[in-house]
Write a protein that holds these residues in place. Sequence first.
Motif, PDB file in Angstrom:
ATOM      1  N   ALA A 140       0.812  -1.227   0.000  1.00  0.00           N
ATOM      2  CA  ALA A 140       0.000   0.000   0.000  1.00  0.00           C
ATOM      3  C   ALA A 140       0.840   1.268   0.000  1.00  0.00           C
ATOM      4  N   THR A 141       2.093   1.196   0.454  1.00  0.00           N
ATOM      5  CA  THR A 141       2.871   2.429   0.637  1.00  0.00           C
ATOM      6  C   THR A 141       4.195   2.475  -0.118  1.00  0.00           C
ATOM      7  N   ALA A 142       4.715   1.358  -0.555  1.00  0.00           N
ATOM      8  CA  ALA A 142       6.035   1.335  -1.194  1.00  0.00           C
ATOM      9  C   ALA A 142       6.008   2.028  -2.552  1.00  0.00           C
ATOM     10  N   PRO A 143       7.020   2.842  -2.827  1.00  0.00           N
ATOM     11  CA  PRO A 143       7.096   3.496  -4.137  1.00  0.00           C
ATOM     12  C   PRO A 143       7.093   2.502  -5.307  1.00  0.00           C
ATOM     13  N   LEU A 144       7.590   1.294  -5.069  1.00  0.00           N
ATOM     14  CA  LEU A 144       7.620   0.281  -6.121  1.00  0.00           C
ATOM     15  C   LEU A 144       6.243   0.052  -6.732  1.00  0.00           C
ATOM     16  N   PHE A 145       5.189   0.156  -5.928  1.00  0.00           N
ATOM     17  CA  PHE A 145       3.844  -0.120  -6.411  1.00  0.00           C
ATOM     18  C   PHE A 145       2.988   1.128  -6.579  1.00  0.00           C
ATOM     19  N   ASP A 146       3.579   2.294  -6.450  1.00  0.00           N
ATOM     20  CA  ASP A 146       2.834   3.554  -6.565  1.00  0.00           C
ATOM     21  C   ASP A 146       2.880   4.017  -8.024  1.00  0.00           C
ATOM     22  N   THR A 147       1.951   3.520  -8.829  1.00  0.00           N
ATOM     23  CA  THR A 147       1.977   3.813 -10.263  1.00  0.00           C
ATOM     24  C   THR A 147       1.685   5.279 -10.560  1.00  0.00           C
ATOM     25  N   GLN A 148       0.870   5.923  -9.751  1.00  0.00           N
ATOM     26  CA  GLN A 148       0.601   7.350  -9.983  1.00  0.00           C
ATOM     27  C   GLN A 148       1.865   8.168  -9.752  1.00  0.00           C
ATOM     28  N   ARG A 149       2.595   7.854  -8.702  1.00  0.00           N
ATOM     29  CA  ARG A 149       3.861   8.547  -8.433  1.00  0.00           C
ATOM     30  C   ARG A 149       4.853   8.297  -9.563  1.00  0.00           C
ATOM     31  N   PHE A 150       4.931   7.051 -10.019  1.00  0.00           N
ATOM     32  CA  PHE A 150       5.831   6.718 -11.112  1.00  0.00           C
ATOM     33  C   PHE A 150       5.478   7.529 -12.359  1.00  0.00           C
ATOM     34  N   ALA A 151       4.188   7.596 -12.678  1.00  0.00           N
ATOM     35  CA  ALA A 151       3.756   8.359 -13.860  1.00  0.00           C
ATOM     36  C   ALA A 151       4.131   9.834 -13.721  1.00  0.00           C
ATOM     37  N   ARG A 152       3.898  10.412 -12.554  1.00  0.00           N
ATOM     38  CA  ARG A 152       4.276  11.815 -12.331  1.00  0.00           C
ATOM     39  C   ARG A 152       5.780  12.007 -12.477  1.00  0.00           C
ATOM     40  N   ASP A 153       6.551  11.094 -11.883  1.00  0.00           N
ATOM     41  CA  ASP A 153       8.006  11.211 -11.926  1.00  0.00           C
ATOM     42  C   ASP A 153       8.546  11.069 -13.347  1.00  0.00           C
ATOM     43  N   ILE A 154       8.021  10.109 -14.098  1.00  0.00           N
ATOM     44  CA  ILE A 154       8.550   9.924 -15.451  1.00  0.00           C
ATOM     45  C   ILE A 154       8.123  11.083 -16.357  1.00  0.00           C
ATOM     46  N   GLU A 155       6.914  11.613 -16.142  1.00  0.00           N
ATOM     47  CA  GLU A 155       6.494  12.790 -16.902  1.00  0.00           C
ATOM     48  C   GLU A 155       7.402  13.975 -16.575  1.00  0.00           C
ATOM     49  N   SER A 156       7.744  14.128 -15.308  1.00  0.00           N
ATOM     50  CA  SER A 156       8.673  15.187 -14.896  1.00  0.00           C
ATOM     51  C   SER A 156      10.029  15.027 -15.570  1.00  0.00           C
ATOM     52  N   ALA A 157      10.498  13.790 -15.645  1.00  0.00           N
ATOM     53  CA  ALA A 157      11.783  13.524 -16.293  1.00  0.00           C
ATOM     54  C   ALA A 157      11.714  13.881 -17.769  1.00  0.00           C
ATOM     55  N   TYR A 158      10.616  13.514 -18.425  1.00  0.00           N
ATOM     56  CA  TYR A 158      10.471  13.842 -19.845  1.00  0.00           C
ATOM     57  C   TYR A 158      10.453  15.354 -20.063  1.00  0.00           C
ATOM     58  N   VAL A 159       9.741  16.074 -19.207  1.00  0.00           N
ATOM     59  CA  VAL A 159       9.691  17.539 -19.314  1.00  0.00           C
ATOM     60  C   VAL A 159      11.094  18.123 -19.127  1.00  0.00           C
ATOM     61  N   ALA A 160      11.827  17.624 -18.135  1.00  0.00           N
ATOM     62  CA  ALA A 160      13.183  18.123 -17.888  1.00  0.00           C
ATOM     63  C   ALA A 160      14.113  17.792 -19.053  1.00  0.00           C
ATOM     64  N   MET A 161      13.993  16.586 -19.615  1.00  0.00           N
ATOM     65  CA  MET A 161      14.828  16.218 -20.767  1.00  0.00           C
ATOM     66  C   MET A 161      14.526  17.133 -21.953  1.00  0.00           C
ATOM     67  N   HIS A 162      13.252  17.363 -22.198  1.00  0.00           N
ATOM     68  CA  HIS A 162      12.857  18.220 -23.315  1.00  0.00           C
ATOM     69  C   HIS A 162      13.377  19.645 -23.097  1.00  0.00           C
ATOM     70  N   ALA A 163      13.255  20.160 -21.879  1.00  0.00           N
ATOM     71  CA  ALA A 163      13.732  21.521 -21.583  1.00  0.00           C
ATOM     72  C   ALA A 163      15.244  21.607 -21.809  1.00  0.00           C
ATOM     73  N   ARG A 164      15.998  20.590 -21.392  1.00  0.00           N
ATOM     74  CA  ARG A 164      17.447  20.586 -21.607  1.00  0.00           C
ATOM     75  C   ARG A 164      17.751  20.580 -23.102  1.00  0.00           C
ATOM     76  N   SER A 165      17.024  19.777 -23.840  1.00  0.00           N
ATOM     77  CA  SER A 165      17.242  19.697 -25.277  1.00  0.00           C
ATOM     78  C   SER A 165      16.936  21.037 -25.949  1.00  0.00           C
ATOM     79  N   GLN A 166      15.823  21.645 -25.570  1.00  0.00           N
ATOM     80  CA  GLN A 166      15.434  22.938 -26.142  1.00  0.00           C
ATOM     81  C   GLN A 166      16.444  24.031 -25.813  1.00  0.00           C
TER      82      GLN A 166
END
Length: 186
Positions: free
Chosen positions: A150-176
């Motif tokens: 119920a609490t481990a980040p391993l199974f927190d799919t919403q957190r994972f989605a937010r984190d990976i979206e954040s990473a994509y935004v940061a990668m795109h900003a660096r590229s731009q």
Amino acid sequence: MLPPTFDSWMRILQAVPGSVLWLLQDNPFVLPNLQREAQVRGIDPQRLVFAPRMELDMHLARHSLADLFLDTLPYNAHTTASDALWAGLPVLTCAGASFAGRVAASLLHAVGIPELVTDNPADYEARAIALAGDSSLLQSIRSKLRAQIATAPLFDTQRFARDIESAYVAMHARSQAGLPPDVIDV
């Protein structure tokens, strides 16, 4: 599965009377070969239980029937270990030297059960045998795992989605900005 892993599993079965090894039935040549190899090692071939592939919900549900998931080396379980943990089935692993041999160890650390990570095959076998002989310890680990789901980040799919979206935004900003790739901490 390499012969040293199979040898280890057979020694565990020898040390734990009444236990069985539950394996995937996916290849018609594997079943008779493994049964023969078990018999060569002094294990009744009937102690190898072969289960066919199933739909994911049924696959996860049948994990509740097992006591302990025994991982392989040199290539650890990846998705299969995640499935087992998600279903509340403790996974015992031996951390290998390569990425592919350390995945299950990473999963166990991420879910807060590092005590199921061993460093060598002898400790792996000893831990499996000890857990098989101590149902209260195994139940305690299973309860700890269920609480972590119920609490481990391993199974927190919403957190994972937010984190990976954040990473994509940061990668795109660096590229731009014309910046080279770099470590992105999310």
